[in-house]
Motif scaffolding. Structure first.
Motif, short mmCIF file in Angstrom:
data_model
loop_
_atom_site.label_atom_id
_atom_site.label_comp_id
_atom_site.label_asym_id
_atom_site.label_seq_id
_atom_site.Cartn_x
_atom_site.Cartn_y
_atom_site.Cartn_z
N ASP A 219 -28.52 57.68 -9.48
CA ASP A 219 -28.36 56.32 -8.99
C ASP A 219 -28.53 55.44 -9.90
O ASP A 219 -27.84 54.35 -10.24
CB ASP A 219 -28.99 56.13 -7.64
CG ASP A 219 -28.24 56.72 -6.22
OD1 ASP A 219 -27.32 56.94 -6.53
OD2 ASP A 219 -29.09 56.44 -5.26
N ALA A 220 -29.87 55.43 -10.57
CA ALA A 220 -30.41 54.72 -11.66
C ALA A 220 -29.49 54.87 -13.06
O ALA A 220 -28.99 53.85 -13.54
CB ALA A 220 -32.03 55.15 -11.91
N VAL A 221 -29.00 56.08 -13.18
CA VAL A 221 -28.32 56.29 -14.44
C VAL A 221 -27.09 55.75 -14.19
O VAL A 221 -26.58 54.74 -15.21
CB VAL A 221 -28.13 57.77 -14.86
CG1 VAL A 221 -27.01 58.10 -16.05
CG2 VAL A 221 -29.43 58.20 -15.16
N SER A 222 -26.18 55.77 -13.16
CA SER A 222 -25.04 55.20 -12.93
C SER A 222 -25.24 53.71 -12.88
O SER A 222 -24.27 52.75 -13.43
CB SER A 222 -24.46 55.56 -11.55
OG SER A 222 -25.15 55.22 -10.41
N ASP A 223 -26.23 53.01 -12.46
CA ASP A 223 -26.40 51.54 -12.38
C ASP A 223 -26.57 51.27 -14.04
O ASP A 223 -26.06 49.99 -14.50
CB ASP A 223 -27.67 51.13 -11.86
CG ASP A 223 -27.63 50.91 -10.22
OD1 ASP A 223 -26.50 51.26 -9.80
OD2 ASP A 223 -28.51 51.00 -9.44
N ASN A 224 -27.39 51.90 -14.75
CA ASN A 224 -27.49 51.61 -16.14
C ASN A 224 -26.23 51.71 -16.86
O ASN A 224 -26.01 50.75 -17.66
CB ASN A 224 -28.47 52.79 -16.81
CG ASN A 224 -29.98 52.56 -16.41
OD1 ASN A 224 -30.31 51.58 -15.50
ND2 ASN A 224 -30.77 53.50 -16.34
N LEU A 225 -25.43 52.74 -16.69
CA LEU A 225 -24.19 52.89 -17.27
C LEU A 225 -23.09 51.57 -16.86
O LEU A 225 -22.33 51.26 -17.65
CB LEU A 225 -23.61 54.18 -16.90
CG LEU A 225 -24.24 55.26 -17.71
CD1 LEU A 225 -23.53 56.61 -17.33
CD2 LEU A 225 -24.23 55.41 -19.20
N ALA A 226 -23.14 51.29 -15.66
CA ALA A 226 -22.42 50.23 -15.22
C ALA A 226 -22.77 48.81 -15.80
O ALA A 226 -21.86 48.06 -15.77
CB ALA A 226 -22.51 50.25 -13.71
N GLN B 205 -32.25 44.98 -16.81
CA GLN B 205 -33.26 45.86 -17.30
C GLN B 205 -32.71 47.37 -16.87
O GLN B 205 -32.71 47.57 -15.51
CB GLN B 205 -34.42 45.58 -16.75
CG GLN B 205 -35.17 44.34 -17.66
CD GLN B 205 -36.29 44.02 -16.69
OE1 GLN B 205 -36.59 42.95 -15.68
NE2 GLN B 205 -37.66 44.53 -17.23
N ALA B 206 -32.70 48.35 -17.85
CA ALA B 206 -32.37 49.74 -17.38
C ALA B 206 -33.65 50.30 -16.41
O ALA B 206 -34.70 49.81 -16.75
CB ALA B 206 -32.21 50.65 -18.63
N GLN C 242 -28.11 57.70 -21.96
CA GLN C 242 -27.93 57.73 -20.75
C GLN C 242 -26.73 58.92 -20.12
O GLN C 242 -26.97 59.15 -19.02
CB GLN C 242 -27.14 56.41 -20.12
CG GLN C 242 -28.24 55.14 -20.32
CD GLN C 242 -29.25 55.30 -19.27
OE1 GLN C 242 -29.17 55.42 -18.02
NE2 GLN C 242 -30.54 55.47 -19.72
N MET C 243 -25.86 59.22 -20.93
CA MET C 243 -25.09 60.19 -20.73
C MET C 243 -25.78 61.68 -20.58
O MET C 243 -25.35 62.42 -19.74
CB MET C 243 -23.71 60.15 -21.53
CG MET C 243 -22.78 59.09 -21.58
SD MET C 243 -22.30 58.74 -19.91
CE MET C 243 -21.12 60.35 -19.72
N GLY C 244 -26.77 61.72 -21.48
CA GLY C 244 -27.68 62.97 -21.39
C GLY C 244 -28.24 63.10 -20.27
O GLY C 244 -28.31 63.96 -19.52
#
Length: 130
Positions: free
Chosen positions: A21-28, A42-43, A96-98
């Protein structure tokens, strides 16, 4: 023993889901622009911690990226300041992809543990009935 495996893997599934969830928010929000008078997106980074004994793992909290972000000169942007700058989040897409791949693989591995533990428990019940 089987129930411990299911509980531990289940707790890890929760942590990995929150990580995803956190990574998807960061990417979005990697390209979210703000004016220079506000904070950049803020990531969010999930902080996991091992529980005691066989209690598994849990989310201990979250860490956040730098609200300063990075300044980009885009004088044509509607949010640009008088000098033509806007603020973007300081999010590294490759990192983030990693993180996304690691979280997905961790989730998949723990889901497999739950499946195997369930199969083992069902086999034990069948043996007990024989």
């Amino acid at each position: 023993m089987t129930f411990d495996a299911i509980g531990i893997a289940g707790s890890a599934l929760t942590v990995h889901r929150k990580w995803l969830d956190a990574v998807s928010d960061n990417l979005a929000n990697a390209n979210t622009v703000t004016g220079t008078d506000g904070d950049a997106f803020q990531a969010r980074y999930v902080l996991a911690q091992a529980g005691e004994g066989t209690s598994g793992v849990y989310v201990a909290g979250a860490a956040y990226g730098d609200p300063e972000g990075r300044m980009v000169h885009q004088p044509d942007h509607p949010l640009a300041d008088a000098d033509g700058y806007v603020r973007y989040p300081d999010i590294d897409m490759a990192s983030q992809m990693g993180q996304l791949i690691m979280a997905q693989r961790g989730y998949q591995a723990n889901a497999a543990v739950v499946d195997r533990a369930k199969e083992t428990y069902q086999a034990a019940i069948q043996i007990g009935r024989s």
